[in-house]
Design an enzyme around this catalytic site. Sequence first.
Site, short mmCIF file in Angstrom:
data_model
loop_
_atom_site.label_atom_id
_atom_site.label_comp_id
_atom_site.label_asym_id
_atom_site.label_seq_id
_atom_site.Cartn_x
_atom_site.Cartn_y
_atom_site.Cartn_z
N LYS A 124 0.83 -1.21 0.00
CA LYS A 124 0.00 0.00 0.00
C LYS A 124 0.85 1.25 0.00
O LYS A 124 0.49 2.25 -0.61
CB LYS A 124 -0.95 0.01 1.20
N LYS A 207 -4.78 -8.48 -6.51
CA LYS A 207 -6.00 -8.70 -5.73
C LYS A 207 -7.12 -7.74 -6.16
O LYS A 207 -6.84 -6.58 -6.43
CB LYS A 207 -5.66 -8.45 -4.25
N LYS A 210 -11.17 -2.63 -3.34
CA LYS A 210 -12.11 -1.53 -3.48
C LYS A 210 -11.40 -0.22 -3.80
O LYS A 210 -12.01 0.71 -4.31
CB LYS A 210 -13.02 -1.39 -2.26
N1 AQP Z 1 -9.85 -9.80 -3.31
C1 AQP Z 1 -10.18 -10.41 -2.19
N2 AQP Z 1 -10.39 -11.74 -2.15
C2 AQP Z 1 -10.76 -12.37 -1.00
N3 AQP Z 1 -10.96 -11.72 0.16
C3 AQP Z 1 -10.78 -10.38 0.17
N4 AQP Z 1 -10.89 -9.45 1.14
C4 AQP Z 1 -10.60 -8.23 0.63
N5 AQP Z 1 -10.30 -8.33 -0.67
C5 AQP Z 1 -10.39 -9.66 -1.00
C6 AQP Z 1 -11.27 -9.76 2.50
O1 AQP Z 1 -12.29 -8.86 2.91
C7 AQP Z 1 -12.12 -8.57 4.30
C8 AQP Z 1 -12.15 -7.10 4.51
O2 AQP Z 1 -11.01 -6.50 3.91
P1 AQP Z 1 -10.81 -4.95 4.11
O3 AQP Z 1 -11.76 -4.21 3.28
O4 AQP Z 1 -10.86 -4.60 5.54
O5 AQP Z 1 -9.34 -4.67 3.66
P2 AQP Z 1 -8.55 -5.13 2.42
O6 AQP Z 1 -8.20 -6.56 2.56
O7 AQP Z 1 -7.41 -4.15 2.31
O8 AQP Z 1 -9.57 -4.98 1.21
P3 AQP Z 1 -9.50 -4.05 -0.01
O9 AQP Z 1 -10.74 -4.21 -0.81
O10 AQP Z 1 -8.20 -4.24 -0.74
O11 AQP Z 1 -9.55 -2.61 0.66
P4 AQP Z 1 -8.63 -1.38 0.40
O12 AQP Z 1 -8.63 -1.22 -1.10
O13 AQP Z 1 -9.28 -0.21 1.09
O14 AQP Z 1 -7.29 -1.71 0.94
C9 AQP Z 1 -10.81 -9.22 4.76
O15 AQP Z 1 -11.12 -10.43 5.42
C10 AQP Z 1 -10.10 -9.48 3.47
O16 AQP Z 1 -9.24 -10.61 3.56
#
Ligand code: AQP
Length: 348
Positions: A124, A207, A210
């Site tokens: 990140k 991955k 969002k």
């Molecule tokens: N692509 C993914 N595949 C499977 N699981 C996923 N999770 C997130 N993306 C995937 C799971 O969703 C839960 C919440 O994640 P989060 O939103 O708190 O943080 P993150 O993992 O950093 O998700 P994002 O979408 O990538 O958010 P941003 O872009 O804001 O950093 C977790 O259990 C995660 O494993």
Amino acid sequence: MAEPVQTPQASFPPRIFSGIQPSGGLTLGNYLGALKRFVEKQEEGIETIYCMVDMHAITVWQDPEKLRQQTREGAAAFIAAGIDPARSILFNQSQVSAHVELGWIFNCIARMGWMSRMTQFKDKAGKNSENVSLGLFAYPSLMAADILAYKATHVPVGEDQKQHLELTRDIAIKFNNDYGVDFFPVVEPVIEGAATRVMSLRDGTKKMSKSDPSDQSRINLTDDADTIAKKIRKAKTDPEPLPDSLDGLKDRPEARNLVNIYAALAGHTAEQVIRDYAGAQFGTFKPALADLAVAKLEPITLEMNRLMQDPAEIDRILGKGAERADAIARPIVDQVYDVIGMIRSRRG
Ligand code: AQP
């Protein structure tokens, strides 16, 4: 410094905790990797505590009005996906101060060396690591606090959170050793299902996220049926038909991703999907996947939209959940203050 030694664990009653950041709209990755699992755990009858982790979201600047909206939308997604706020505890993190209190204590337990190895921070922060917030670096110790403020024993997450859960285990073990107690459980990650890591629709090595600048890279839980179908139709693939065994997908990350998504949505294994679609071209497979995705996601989207008509009711549910969460976490964090030697003599 010597590696911490694991202390023998007293028995901790099973309790599930997990959270999602309201840092944008939820994606298919959040749904398959997390939300769908959360509902399954609730249905197994285990005590389940789920949280919109808004304090994590602000590790990257958020527009205040959007943050409120995204927190409500996230809560609506939980409920629309099947979380029952009467059976599970559903709240937003900032309403329960035990999280940040324990987070600070864990900042004093976690070692810089441990934190510096966190790959999500490196991903990140990228080349900008001098300029990101201190909170983004400390994020995993607040995550450990989120979980351990409830003495949760099991944490359903996607594959990307595995390293943070290993850190949570290290923090629990070190706290127990440093203070000669058997206070915190050593948590078990629950990483299950056919799509524990849903990949971007534009790049099968990245991955689905969002915060990806490209909206075409992900399916949002707020996308309508046409948008979902269009995004799947345009998803990056290769010119080969689907193989007749999983081995044939080894060097085909985009194809593998679509097969995994199909399997997770259908509740099948990837092997079953390959058996059903061996030899099929993407011109056949993609429309079948789009139909399945719409059939599974559309009812959730419609219910989210209905719930979002009444934001006051969502706030009421989050407030009630926060009271229930606080009733569990407050006494645990008060005991931590006693263990570490803080005077607690204030009345009222
Ligand atoms: N692509 C993914 N595949 C499977 N699981 C996923 N999770 C997130 N993306 C995937 C799971 O969703 C839960 C919440 O994640 P989060 O939103 O708190 O943080 P993150 O993992 O950093 O998700 P994002 O979408 O990538 O958010 P941003 O872009 O804001 O950093 C977790 O259990 C995660 O494993």
